[in-house]
Design an enzyme around this catalytic site. Structure first.
Site, PDB file in Angstrom:
ATOM      1  N   GLY A 318       0.820  -1.214   0.000  1.00  0.00           N
ATOM      2  CA  GLY A 318       0.000   0.000   0.000  1.00  0.00           C
ATOM      3  C   GLY A 318       0.848   1.255   0.000  1.00  0.00           C
ATOM      4  N   GLU A 343      -1.822  -8.784  -5.113  1.00  0.00           N
ATOM      5  CA  GLU A 343      -0.741  -9.406  -5.890  1.00  0.00           C
ATOM      6  C   GLU A 343       0.025  -8.406  -6.755  1.00  0.00           C
ATOM      7  OE1 GLU A 343      -0.277 -12.921  -9.263  1.00  0.00           O
ATOM      8  OE2 GLU A 343      -2.110 -11.743  -9.115  1.00  0.00           O
ATOM      9  N   LYS A 394      -9.465   1.245   4.472  1.00  0.00           N
ATOM     10  CA  LYS A 394      -9.530   2.631   4.962  1.00  0.00           C
ATOM     11  C   LYS A 394     -10.571   3.499   4.253  1.00  0.00           C
ATOM     12  CE  LYS A 394      -5.842   4.172   1.882  1.00  0.00           C
ATOM     13  NZ  LYS A 394      -4.538   4.821   1.771  1.00  0.00           N
ATOM     14  N   SER A 433      -2.567   3.894  12.706  1.00  0.00           N
ATOM     15  CA  SER A 433      -3.995   4.164  12.874  1.00  0.00           C
ATOM     16  C   SER A 433      -4.357   5.465  12.163  1.00  0.00           C
ATOM     17  CB  SER A 433      -4.353   4.218  14.360  1.00  0.00           C
ATOM     18  OG  SER A 433      -5.755   4.274  14.536  1.00  0.00           O
ATOM     19  N   LYS A 436      -9.519   9.204  12.143  1.00  0.00           N
ATOM     20  CA  LYS A 436     -10.938   8.815  12.064  1.00  0.00           C
ATOM     21  C   LYS A 436     -11.335   7.879  13.213  1.00  0.00           C
ATOM     22  CE  LYS A 436     -11.365   9.511   7.089  1.00  0.00           C
ATOM     23  NZ  LYS A 436     -10.083  10.245   6.957  1.00  0.00           N
TER      24      LYS A 436
END
Length: 653
Positions: A318, A343, A394, A433, A436
């Site tokens: 990510g 992947e 998220k 974290s 939010k």
């Protein structure tokens, strides 16, 4: 850098280039031989002028225009040194200080070689080959001719380029008058094809100097837009390395308000190759305008934390996880394990690491953090010592529609990793974290808050009975510019498609941070943490999304509402107007790093919390959304749904 040090570096480069093999087949016959021919012709002319001077000074007509064996010897020796120092190798129009050094060394080599031959001739025959005065005069004239010839050709070529490339170029002022600004101006003057015509420099200080590189220096008295308009420029290039973030924002805002383009130039000292300079003069990006000073890290603390350690990064493919990997790859780790279930992005980060860090030992693993058995196998196989947990769902609206998936990844995944960290005696567990999680108004935020509560309670459970265990640390920050799903890439895509830009509410505000900044602070907080802390980051000033949209449109060279429209589409499910880093019942404590604070929050009882979470996971497996969200609200009482179908659950309580 001192003058003598510069000379030393230049001489080293000259000798390095002279060691290259002289290959007649690959030198490009016509251009290179023409250059050598020009240089020999200049030497012949210098020799004739020398003979003329010697003839007039010594009043010996025999020397006048005499060109015999001695003169051929001089030209021959000079040519040998031209070949040795490869004076022919460069393009004349791009001649530089290095070329001047080459010619000086070639001429000096010729002078001393002939001087030695003179003394050898005296020893053998008792006579000089040629007067020493002739050598001195020839050395001075030939070097001057060779040097001036290149200066003249370069100047003619630059003048020609300026004359022929006046159309399609942007007239620009360069902000700055220091070495960096001069280097940028020089690079742009020789750029082909030209993008900019530099009309002057701008200095925030009144300078005694009136010109740089033949261009005027303008003193900035008022707004930069006034100067740009007065001197008929169209753009500003920021090249002052001493420019503060606040000053940069003022300059850019002033330019954008008056529809002038703004470009940023890199620091020349940061570039490995000056040839890349013009390629890195780019439009100002929204990331450049965050109202925050640069982050200063304690690299020694982070290096000590990671030295010779096996590090596991979840969500490593990510935007946050991959940047964490890029940064820790700069430290001396033993091994890096990159875990993700996506992947294609995992393959991409693997390819990048192989290219940028070929010496690093790393493994890419496809796995789902919600699968305990798979994780158990991986922990047993790799035995990681430090974990950065960035794997999470998220996207707020998606999780509002798929709450079970939010529980599986954000809650169960975090719980699995935390429990295995205890089982395998992991030294440190750093969880990423979000703001939010504070007073959550959506499923995603509440799921992250539950994960925070679990890892924190797990740490204090073991601390209470004085059992040494994993140090669990949580880092909490706001929106990250450029991350997957961030509003900035969305706006840029909408601009490419011709608009409109869509915002959910005209009053919505958010805190923003760049990906590298966020990950730097994650590493710093992870290194300083002793366990049980929730670290919050200084996110700078809150930004109105509508102002962000307006600025991005202007940075792209368009006029808001005229060229690109901005439309309000309404708040999305679970979205609120503003985010917080602390809830109403929390306070914060400072740390030694001014941008990192510790949130003081109530610690949940681990046994009770674990029981509630097991019940929550059970509801998730049954895909009973109402029971699931109701249980989340029980665990996190401050969770109040907004713009969501789950608002009814708050009304029923």
């Amino acid at each position: 850098m001192s003058f003598f040090k510069t000379i030393k570096i230049a001489v080293k480069q000259v000798f390095k280039s002279s060691k290259k093999t002289f290959d007649f087949e690959n030198i490009g016959y016509l251009p290179r031989w023409l250059i050598i021919l020009f240089d020999i012709t200049l030497c012949v002319i210098a020799l004739l002028i020398t003979s003329y001077i010697i003839t007039n000074v010594l009043n010996k007509p025999d020397y006048y225009l005499k060109f015999g064996k001695i003169e051929l010897l001089i030209i021959g020796v000079n040519t040998i040194f031209f070949l040795f120092f490869r004076t022919y190798a460069g393009l004349i129009r791009h001649s530089s200080f290095i070329d001047a050094i080459k010619f000086f060394l070639a001429s000096a080599g010729t002078f001393f070689s002939l001087l030695i031959l003179n003394y050898v001739s005296i020893l053998i025959t008792g006579e000089k080959l040629l007067p020493t005065s002739k050598l001195v005069i020839y050395f001075s004239i030939s070097f001057s001719f060779l040097f001036l010839f290149r200066v003249l050709v370069k100047q003619i070529f630059e003048s020609y380029l300026q004359f022929t490339s006046t159309t399609g170029v942007t007239k620009a002022l360069i902000y700055g008058s220091n070495i960096n600004a001069i280097a940028v101006a020089n690079a742009l003057k020789s750029e082909i094809p030209s993008r900019f015509k530099i009309v002057g420099f701008v200095s925030p200080k009144k300078d005694e100097s009136k010109q740089i590189l033949g261009l005027p220096i303008y003193y900035l008295r008022k707004n930069i837009s006034v100067l740009i308009r007065a001197y008929k420029a169209e753009a500003l290039i920021l090249a002052d390395k001493n420019l503060s973030q606040e000053e940069r924002i003022v300059l850019v805002d002033d330019c954008l308000d008056h529809n002038y383009k703004v470009f940023r130039a890199p620091l020349v000292s940061d570039l490995a190759d000056d040839k890349n300079l013009t390629n890195q003069i780019q439009n100002i990006q929204i990331e450049d305008l965050l109202e925050r000073s640069p982050i200063v890290l304690d690299n020694k603390l982070i290096a000590k934390e990671l030295f010779n350690k096996t590090v596991l990064v979840t969500g490593g493919a990510g935007s946050i996880g991959s940047e964490i990997i890029r940064q820790i790859a700069n430290y001396q780790t033993k091994k890096i394990i990159i875990l993700d279930q996506a992947e294609t992005p995992l393959y991409q980060i693997e390819s990048e690491l192989k290219s940028k860090f070929p010496e690093k030992d790393f493994d890419c693993v496809i796995a789902d953090v919600s699968e305990f058995k798979n994780l158990d196998y991986l922990f047993n196989k790799y035995k990681p010592e430090v974990i950065y947990h960035a794997a999470a769902y998220k996207h707020v609206p998606l999780m509002e529609n798929n709450p079970s998936e939010a529980i599986f990844t954000n809650v169960l995944g975090s719980k699995n990793l935390a429990d295995l960290s205890i089982k395998y005696n992991i030294e440190k567990f750093v969880m990423v974290s979000t703001d939010k999680a504070v007073n959550p108004s959506n499923v995603m935020g509440a799921s992250k808050r539950i994960a925070e509560m679990y890892v924190q309670s797990l740490f204090f459970k073991h601390k209470k009975v004085n059992v040494k265990s994993t140090n669990f640390i949580t880092t909490r920050f706001g929106n990250v510019l450029g991350s997957n799903g961030s509003v900035v890439p969305l706006f840029k895509k909408q601009i490419q498609e011709g608009g409109p830009l869509t915002i959910t509410h005209p009053d919505i505000i958010r805190y923003f941070m760049t990906i590298p900044e966020a990950c730097q602070l994650v590493l710093e907080a992870g290194a300083m943490g002793n366990g049980g802390e929730i670290f919050i980051f200084d996110m700078g000033k809150a930004v109105k999304i509508i102002d962000l949209a307006t600025k991005i449109i202007k940075l792209a060279g368009y006029e808001p509402y005229k060229d690109i429209d901005i439309k309000t589409i309404g708040l999305r499910p679970g979205e609120k107007l503003y985010e917080e880093l602390l809830n109403d019942n929390s306070t914060s404590l400072p740390t030694y790093h001014e941008k990192i604070m510790i949130a003081k929050v109530a610690i949940a009882n681990h046994k009770e919390l674990n029981s509630e979470i097991e019940m929550l996971i059970g509801f998730a497996r049954e895909f009973d959304n109402d029971k699931l969200v109701g249980q989340m609200k029980k665990i996190v009482p401050e969770f109040k749904s907004m713009n969501s179908i789950f608002e009814v659950l708050d009304k029923n309580n």
